[in-house]
Design a protein around this motif. Structure first.
Motif, PDB file in Angstrom:
ATOM      1  N   UNK A   1      -3.065 -11.526  -1.908  1.00  0.00           N
ATOM      2  CA  UNK A   1      -4.293 -11.657  -0.487  1.00  0.00           C
ATOM      3  C   UNK A   1      -3.935 -10.082   0.548  1.00  0.00           C
ATOM      4  N   UNK A   2      -2.971 -10.609   0.666  1.00  0.00           N
ATOM      5  CA  UNK A   2      -2.131 -10.128   2.118  1.00  0.00           C
ATOM      6  C   UNK A   2      -1.582  -8.911   2.093  1.00  0.00           C
ATOM      7  N   UNK A   3      -1.259  -8.499   0.563  1.00  0.00           N
ATOM      8  CA  UNK A   3      -0.787  -6.808   0.915  1.00  0.00           C
ATOM      9  C   UNK A   3      -2.330  -5.584   0.416  1.00  0.00           C
ATOM     10  N   UNK A   4      -3.301  -6.285  -0.068  1.00  0.00           N
ATOM     11  CA  UNK A   4      -4.252  -5.275  -0.087  1.00  0.00           C
ATOM     12  C   UNK A   4      -4.740  -5.311   1.298  1.00  0.00           C
ATOM     13  N   UNK A   5      -5.123  -6.614   2.285  1.00  0.00           N
ATOM     14  CA  UNK A   5      -5.075  -6.740   3.408  1.00  0.00           C
ATOM     15  C   UNK A   5      -4.347  -5.666   4.543  1.00  0.00           C
ATOM     16  N   UNK A   6      -2.783  -5.500   4.328  1.00  0.00           N
ATOM     17  CA  UNK A   6      -1.908  -4.583   4.550  1.00  0.00           C
ATOM     18  C   UNK A   6      -1.986  -3.771   4.330  1.00  0.00           C
ATOM     19  N   UNK A   7      -2.635  -2.898   3.816  1.00  0.00           N
ATOM     20  CA  UNK A   7      -2.951  -1.822   2.751  1.00  0.00           C
ATOM     21  C   UNK A   7      -4.407  -1.029   4.068  1.00  0.00           C
ATOM     22  N   UNK A   8      -5.010  -1.904   3.914  1.00  0.00           N
ATOM     23  CA  UNK A   8      -6.583  -1.931   4.673  1.00  0.00           C
ATOM     24  C   UNK A   8      -5.777  -1.354   5.775  1.00  0.00           C
TER      25      UNK A   8
ATOM     26  N   UNK B   1       2.607  -5.055   8.578  1.00  0.00           N
ATOM     27  CA  UNK B   1       4.033  -3.618   7.790  1.00  0.00           C
ATOM     28  C   UNK B   1       3.292  -2.524   7.473  1.00  0.00           C
ATOM     29  N   UNK B   2       4.130  -1.510   8.080  1.00  0.00           N
ATOM     30  CA  UNK B   2       3.869  -0.648   8.075  1.00  0.00           C
ATOM     31  C   UNK B   2       4.187   0.085   7.242  1.00  0.00           C
ATOM     32  N   UNK B   3       5.484  -0.578   5.878  1.00  0.00           N
ATOM     33  CA  UNK B   3       5.753  -0.360   5.059  1.00  0.00           C
ATOM     34  C   UNK B   3       5.779  -1.540   3.755  1.00  0.00           C
ATOM     35  N   UNK B   4       4.985  -2.051   3.050  1.00  0.00           N
ATOM     36  CA  UNK B   4       5.396  -2.938   2.135  1.00  0.00           C
ATOM     37  C   UNK B   4       6.447  -3.282   1.548  1.00  0.00           C
ATOM     38  N   UNK B   5       7.090  -2.057   1.238  1.00  0.00           N
ATOM     39  CA  UNK B   5       8.833  -2.564   0.522  1.00  0.00           C
ATOM     40  C   UNK B   5       9.890  -3.315   1.455  1.00  0.00           C
ATOM     41  N   UNK B   6       9.013  -2.646   3.245  1.00  0.00           N
ATOM     42  CA  UNK B   6       9.986  -3.629   3.932  1.00  0.00           C
ATOM     43  C   UNK B   6       9.366  -4.748   4.057  1.00  0.00           C
ATOM     44  N   UNK B   7       7.874  -4.742   4.191  1.00  0.00           N
ATOM     45  CA  UNK B   7       7.731  -6.131   4.052  1.00  0.00           C
ATOM     46  C   UNK B   7       8.796  -7.069   2.874  1.00  0.00           C
ATOM     47  N   UNK B   8       8.505  -6.890   2.099  1.00  0.00           N
ATOM     48  CA  UNK B   8       9.348  -7.570   0.631  1.00  0.00           C
ATOM     49  C   UNK B   8      10.473  -7.415   0.720  1.00  0.00           C
ATOM     50  N   UNK B   9      11.077  -6.951   1.498  1.00  0.00           N
ATOM     51  CA  UNK B   9      12.657  -7.238   2.279  1.00  0.00           C
ATOM     52  C   UNK B   9      12.808  -8.106   3.174  1.00  0.00           C
TER      53      UNK B   9
ATOM     54  N   UNK C   1       8.253  -0.270  12.414  1.00  0.00           N
ATOM     55  CA  UNK C   1       8.363  -0.751  11.331  1.00  0.00           C
ATOM     56  C   UNK C   1       7.080  -2.318  11.136  1.00  0.00           C
ATOM     57  N   UNK C   2       7.199  -2.687  12.129  1.00  0.00           N
ATOM     58  CA  UNK C   2       5.415  -3.941  12.140  1.00  0.00           C
ATOM     59  C   UNK C   2       4.527  -3.292  13.776  1.00  0.00           C
ATOM     60  N   UNK C   3       3.444  -4.049  13.411  1.00  0.00           N
ATOM     61  CA  UNK C   3       2.178  -3.803  14.005  1.00  0.00           C
ATOM     62  C   UNK C   3       1.545  -4.817  14.515  1.00  0.00           C
ATOM     63  N   UNK C   4       1.903  -4.960  15.778  1.00  0.00           N
ATOM     64  CA  UNK C   4       1.262  -6.379  16.044  1.00  0.00           C
ATOM     65  C   UNK C   4      -0.595  -6.335  16.691  1.00  0.00           C
ATOM     66  N   UNK C   5      -1.567  -7.006  15.622  1.00  0.00           N
ATOM     67  CA  UNK C   5      -2.735  -6.840  16.413  1.00  0.00           C
ATOM     68  C   UNK C   5      -2.931  -7.994  17.219  1.00  0.00           C
ATOM     69  N   UNK C   6      -3.709  -7.713  18.540  1.00  0.00           N
ATOM     70  CA  UNK C   6      -4.173  -9.455  19.200  1.00  0.00           C
ATOM     71  C   UNK C   6      -5.663  -9.825  18.250  1.00  0.00           C
TER      72      UNK C   6
END
Length: 79
Positions: A46-53, A28-36, A5-10
């Protein structure tokens, strides 16, 4: 196959070419889950497009880290 559901990046020191032990960033794997979980905040635009990329690069097979160079932070370092 793993499911996340969530990826940790070092955080990666670009000058020293090493991975820091702390200072991860989470995507987040899924932005809908992030919003919840975190709540929808228009100021996070700015965080949403970064997450999609991040998700696109991850699913394309790239290894991704967060970069650090002196006092600057680099959002995505792709290997």
């Amino acid at each position: 196959m793993d499911a996340y559901v969530v990826h940790s990046v070092g955080r990666y020191d670009i000058a020293g070419k090493r991975l820091f032990e702390c200072g991860e960033k989470y995507y987040f794997e899924n932005l809908g889950i992030r919003n919840v979980i975190a709540g929808y905040k228009p100021q996070d635009k700015a965080r949403r497009p970064e997450n999609v990329v991040y998700n696109h690069l991850l699913f394309s097979g790239y290894e991704i880290k967060i970069g650090a160079l002196a006092t600057e932070v680099i959002d995505l370092v792709i290997f």
